[in-house]
Motif scaffolding. Structure first.
Motif, PDB file in Angstrom:
ATOM      1  N   ILE A  69     -24.378  -7.977  -6.003  1.00 22.28           N
ATOM      2  CA  ILE A  69     -23.782  -8.430  -4.741  1.00 22.28           C
ATOM      3  C   ILE A  69     -22.365  -8.937  -4.977  1.00 22.28           C
ATOM      4  O   ILE A  69     -21.434  -8.610  -4.231  1.00 22.28           O
ATOM      5  CB  ILE A  69     -24.654  -9.533  -4.107  1.00 22.28           C
ATOM      6  CG1 ILE A  69     -25.996  -8.957  -3.658  1.00 22.28           C
ATOM      7  CG2 ILE A  69     -23.932 -10.172  -2.920  1.00 22.28           C
ATOM      8  CD1 ILE A  69     -27.000 -10.018  -3.226  1.00 22.28           C
ATOM      9  N   GLY A  70     -22.185  -9.736  -6.040  1.00 19.65           N
ATOM     10  CA  GLY A  70     -20.866 -10.263  -6.348  1.00 19.65           C
ATOM     11  C   GLY A  70     -19.857  -9.168  -6.650  1.00 19.65           C
ATOM     12  O   GLY A  70     -18.699  -9.225  -6.209  1.00 19.65           O
ATOM     13  N   THR A  71     -20.291  -8.142  -7.386  1.00 20.10           N
ATOM     14  CA  THR A  71     -19.395  -7.035  -7.707  1.00 20.10           C
ATOM     15  C   THR A  71     -19.027  -6.241  -6.457  1.00 20.10           C
ATOM     16  O   THR A  71     -17.864  -5.862  -6.252  1.00 20.10           O
ATOM     17  CB  THR A  71     -20.052  -6.104  -8.738  1.00 20.10           C
ATOM     18  OG1 THR A  71     -20.396  -6.861  -9.908  1.00 20.10           O
ATOM     19  CG2 THR A  71     -19.125  -4.968  -9.122  1.00 20.10           C
ATOM     20  N   ALA A  72     -20.017  -5.988  -5.600  1.00 20.15           N
ATOM     21  CA  ALA A  72     -19.767  -5.253  -4.360  1.00 20.15           C
ATOM     22  C   ALA A  72     -18.790  -6.006  -3.462  1.00 20.15           C
ATOM     23  O   ALA A  72     -17.874  -5.403  -2.868  1.00 20.15           O
ATOM     24  CB  ALA A  72     -21.082  -5.007  -3.620  1.00 20.15           C
TER      25      ALA A  72
ATOM     26  N   VAL B 250      -8.555 -14.088  -2.075  1.00 15.27           N
ATOM     27  CA  VAL B 250      -8.089 -13.443  -3.302  1.00 15.27           C
ATOM     28  C   VAL B 250      -8.498 -14.258  -4.521  1.00 15.27           C
ATOM     29  O   VAL B 250      -8.967 -13.716  -5.533  1.00 15.27           O
ATOM     30  CB  VAL B 250      -6.559 -13.245  -3.270  1.00 15.27           C
ATOM     31  CG1 VAL B 250      -6.041 -12.811  -4.639  1.00 15.27           C
ATOM     32  CG2 VAL B 250      -6.176 -12.215  -2.220  1.00 15.27           C
ATOM     33  N   HIS B 251      -8.356 -15.579  -4.441  1.00 15.34           N
ATOM     34  CA  HIS B 251      -8.706 -16.405  -5.591  1.00 15.34           C
ATOM     35  C   HIS B 251     -10.178 -16.304  -5.929  1.00 15.34           C
ATOM     36  O   HIS B 251     -10.554 -16.065  -7.084  1.00 15.34           O
ATOM     37  CB  HIS B 251      -8.349 -17.869  -5.343  1.00 15.34           C
ATOM     38  CG  HIS B 251      -8.861 -18.773  -6.429  1.00 15.34           C
ATOM     39  ND1 HIS B 251     -10.025 -19.505  -6.299  1.00 15.34           N
ATOM     40  CD2 HIS B 251      -8.399 -19.019  -7.674  1.00 15.34           C
ATOM     41  CE1 HIS B 251     -10.235 -20.169  -7.429  1.00 15.34           C
ATOM     42  NE2 HIS B 251      -9.273 -19.901  -8.270  1.00 15.34           N
ATOM     43  N   PHE B 252     -11.050 -16.492  -4.947  1.00 17.33           N
ATOM     44  CA  PHE B 252     -12.476 -16.535  -5.236  1.00 17.33           C
ATOM     45  C   PHE B 252     -12.971 -15.228  -5.834  1.00 17.33           C
ATOM     46  O   PHE B 252     -13.722 -15.222  -6.812  1.00 17.33           O
ATOM     47  CB  PHE B 252     -13.273 -16.858  -3.970  1.00 17.33           C
ATOM     48  CG  PHE B 252     -14.758 -16.954  -4.214  1.00 17.33           C
ATOM     49  CD1 PHE B 252     -15.288 -18.040  -4.885  1.00 17.33           C
ATOM     50  CD2 PHE B 252     -15.615 -15.949  -3.784  1.00 17.33           C
ATOM     51  CE1 PHE B 252     -16.663 -18.132  -5.121  1.00 17.33           C
ATOM     52  CE2 PHE B 252     -16.979 -16.033  -4.022  1.00 17.33           C
ATOM     53  CZ  PHE B 252     -17.506 -17.128  -4.686  1.00 17.33           C
ATOM     54  N   TYR B 253     -12.542 -14.114  -5.276  1.00 21.16           N
ATOM     55  CA  TYR B 253     -13.066 -12.824  -5.727  1.00 21.16           C
ATOM     56  C   TYR B 253     -12.254 -12.222  -6.880  1.00 21.16           C
ATOM     57  O   TYR B 253     -12.817 -11.863  -7.922  1.00 21.16           O
ATOM     58  CB  TYR B 253     -13.126 -11.842  -4.553  1.00 21.16           C
ATOM     59  CG  TYR B 253     -14.214 -12.187  -3.565  1.00 21.16           C
ATOM     60  CD1 TYR B 253     -15.544 -11.868  -3.825  1.00 21.16           C
ATOM     61  CD2 TYR B 253     -13.923 -12.871  -2.392  1.00 21.16           C
ATOM     62  CE1 TYR B 253     -16.545 -12.211  -2.930  1.00 21.16           C
ATOM     63  CE2 TYR B 253     -14.920 -13.213  -1.485  1.00 21.16           C
ATOM     64  CZ  TYR B 253     -16.233 -12.882  -1.762  1.00 21.16           C
ATOM     65  OH  TYR B 253     -17.234 -13.230  -0.890  1.00 21.16           O
TER      66      TYR B 253
ATOM     67  N   VAL C  54     -21.882   1.317  -5.214  1.00 19.00           N
ATOM     68  CA  VAL C  54     -21.126   0.420  -6.093  1.00 19.00           C
ATOM     69  C   VAL C  54     -21.539   0.631  -7.550  1.00 19.00           C
ATOM     70  O   VAL C  54     -20.695   0.688  -8.455  1.00 19.00           O
ATOM     71  CB  VAL C  54     -21.335  -1.047  -5.675  1.00 19.00           C
ATOM     72  CG1 VAL C  54     -20.812  -2.001  -6.759  1.00 19.00           C
ATOM     73  CG2 VAL C  54     -20.625  -1.325  -4.358  1.00 19.00           C
ATOM     74  N   GLN C  55     -22.842   0.771  -7.790  1.00 22.10           N
ATOM     75  CA  GLN C  55     -23.324   1.009  -9.152  1.00 22.10           C
ATOM     76  C   GLN C  55     -22.785   2.327  -9.704  1.00 22.10           C
ATOM     77  O   GLN C  55     -22.457   2.422 -10.893  1.00 22.10           O
ATOM     78  CB  GLN C  55     -24.845   0.997  -9.187  1.00 22.10           C
ATOM     79  CG  GLN C  55     -25.444  -0.392  -9.046  1.00 22.10           C
ATOM     80  CD  GLN C  55     -26.956  -0.381  -9.076  1.00 22.10           C
ATOM     81  OE1 GLN C  55     -27.588   0.522  -8.523  1.00 22.10           O
ATOM     82  NE2 GLN C  55     -27.550  -1.382  -9.707  1.00 22.10           N
TER      83      GLN C  55
END
Length: 560
Positions: free
Chosen positions: A198-201, A117-120, A161-162
């Protein structure tokens, strides 16, 4: 080792105030004095008052876990377990081995849940430019994702995702990405569009997987948050003895471990490789870890834990000092409380005395805990460093492998980047070890079904619950009277250690120290401040509680 580029910064000089600092639990204000584009001085201001110590007086100590785990909505089990350990220390009698196994398994899942949870959800937007993800090539993104882990990504998922992201942006609302996210070109955001995609997905994927990890805690805990299975003397989850419940827990655990191995760690390394500049600021000098995951039969012996306790001073990785909990004291010289000298938690007092917001002398509702008079950083970085010094069988190779992958030396650990990386390594090591603990528990219950002993509340007793929570060293201190009621109860939590105000010697806390020297590229959008503070994963709700309506004003980021 690779060359680390310099951080972009401005020539700005003047005060910068971030209030409230969002994407954390609770209310926090950061006051920074910037000189020629770098922070010269900083203050961490907890803007809520915590009254739990007052609420608990006069109550049965068996009730304490039900109150203390309401301190926070994230790390509830940490507080329940610390209170239980304080009670059992006061009782001074053992608990069944199965109780230790079950407690350890639930705590292991809490670490995994908390760090995902913290990282994302809490830290990713300090590095990932969500809007820029629309410019990413889904085919390239899938290729990059598959090159950094065995996840079998397809372009179609990034196209989807986009499409979701475009809906947010076209509506004029960024939904979950709104708070403390800086729109537009910002010089401190440097990921490629594909890595942003990638990070958003994976941000969205993490929202789903964290539910599964939380459910694993509820298998034994009864529910989550605010588990219901711990009691002084053991645990009460008799269903945890059945093969069906163990199987359910194990399946959910495997989902969590797979996500950490195939998404969390690869994403962490990919992002870190593009933000090596974060290895040049945000560091502190002194570190403390309490150790965790006790051996059955040794619940109260902190030296008989899978993670060992220890103290590191002045960044020395060639010497580890033994932890002595008698050296812990809390001061209030710069806090909104009455008192003029540091007190050991058993003698601790919680007498509020608010002056004014903006007061330079007394400026926070957090107290100032110190170890032998020294300000300490606690949390994953402290734990990973102490384990590294001790050549821990799992942590030492993980650290070396990470530094090698990033082409950085051990000195890079003392930084914002090191702190963020340590959290991921801690999650991976604990996830790996959980497999062994499950097998040990299954083998033990074949011939032993005992999970709780029946004890009464102790009279005129003292006890301390020492716990390494996901955010760091947590301790609950209990004193009972001649009626076996709570005479004094003090919570000394990780965020109080890390984000306290100055002490009576005017020495800053770990976070205040870490902010000094931090570059600020755009004082109107101080993302570097967020990176440093978020790397500690502060939980102000743990450190302060009960809101004062006169000071709970919501402001936007502003430069004064």
């Amino acid at each position: 080792m690779s060359q680390v580029e310099k951080a972009p910064q401005s020539n700005f000089s003047g005060p910068v105030v971030v209030d409230p600092l969002t994407r954390i639990e609770g209310h926090l204000r950061i006051e920074a004095e910037v000189e020629n584009g770098r922070i010269k001085e900083a203050r961490c201001v907890g803007t809520l008052f915590r009254g739990l110590e007052i609420i608990l007086k006069g109550r049965d100590p068996f009730d304490a876990p039900h109150f203390t785990q309401r301190t926070c909505g994230v790390c509830t089990y940490s507080h329940a377990l610390a209170s239980i350990r304080a009670l059992e220390d006061a009782i001074n009698k053992p608990i069944p081995p199965n109780a230790t196994y079950i407690r350890n398994l639930v705590l292991a899942m809490l670490f995994q849940h908390d760090h995902i949870v913290h990282f994302y959800a809490l830290h990713a937007l300090d590095f990932v430019d969500v809007v820029n993800a629309l410019q990413g090539d889904p085919v390239k993104a899938a290729s990059i994702a598959n090159s950094i882990s065995n996840r079998k990504a397809k372009p179609e998922e990034y196209i989807a995702v986009q499409a979701k992201l475009k809906t947010f942006i076209d509506s004029g609302q960024l939904g979950p990405f709104t708070n403390a996210y800086f729109l537009g070109n910002h010089p401190a955001y440097t990921l490629s569009p594909e890595l942003n995609l990638i990070g958003t997905a994976d941000y969205l994927r993490a929202l789903r997987i964290q539910v599964r990890v939380a459910r694993a805690m509820a298998v034994f805990g009864g529910k989550n948050p605010h588990t219901q299975f711990t009691i002084g003397g053991g645990v009460t989850c008799y269903d945890a003895l059945t093969p069906e419940r163990i199987r359910e827990f194990t399946e959910l655990y495997h989902e969590s471990r797979a996500f950490i191995e195939n998404y969390y760690i690869p994403d962490l390394l990919a992002i870190a490789s593009q933000y090596k500049v974060c290895a040049t600021y945000g560091g502190t000098r002194n570190f403390m870890t309490f150790g965790e995951f006790p051996d059955p039969g040794a619940e109260r012996d902190i030296n008989k834990r899978w993670i060992k306790p220890g103290i590191i001073l002045d960044r020395r990785l060639d010497k580890l000092y033994k932890l002595d909990i008698n050296k812990i004291a809390e001061g209030v010289s710069h806090s909104w409380y009455e008192g003029d000298k540091p007190l050991h938690p058993y003698e601790g007092q919680t007498i509020p005395h608010f002056t004014s917001m903006g007061d330079k002398e007394k400026y926070s509702w957090l107290k100032a805990p110190r170890y032998d008079g020294i300000a300490m950083e606690t949390g994953p970085l402290a734990q990973v460093l102490t384990s590294y010094v001790q050549n821990h069988a799992l942590f030492k190779p993980l650290v070396d492998k990470t530094l090698d992958a990033l082409q950085l030396g051990p000195e890079a650990l003392f930084s914002t980047l090191g702190r963020t990386a340590a959290r991921g390594l801690q999650a991976l090591a604990i996830a790996t070890q959980t497999e062994t603990w499950i097998k040990q528990y299954e083998n033990n219950i074949i011939n032993d079904k005992q999970i709780v002993f029946d004890y009464e509340s102790p009279k005129n007793a003292r006890g301390v619950g020492i716990l390494e929570a996901p955010r760091g060293g947590l301790s609950h201190w209990l004193v009972t009277d001649d009626k076996a009621r709570i005479a004094n109860f003090q919570l000394v939590v990780p965020t109080t250690w890390n984000l306290s105000p100055r002490d009576e010697k005017n020495v800053p806390s770990a976070c205040e120290e870490a902010l000094v020297g931090t570059p600020v590229a755009d004082p109107a959008r101080p993302v570097e401040i967020l990176r440093v503070v978020h790397s500690f994963d502060p939980c102000i709700a743990c450190a302060v509680h009960v809101i004062d309506g006169h000071t709970n004003q919501v402001h936007k980021f502003k430069v004064l």
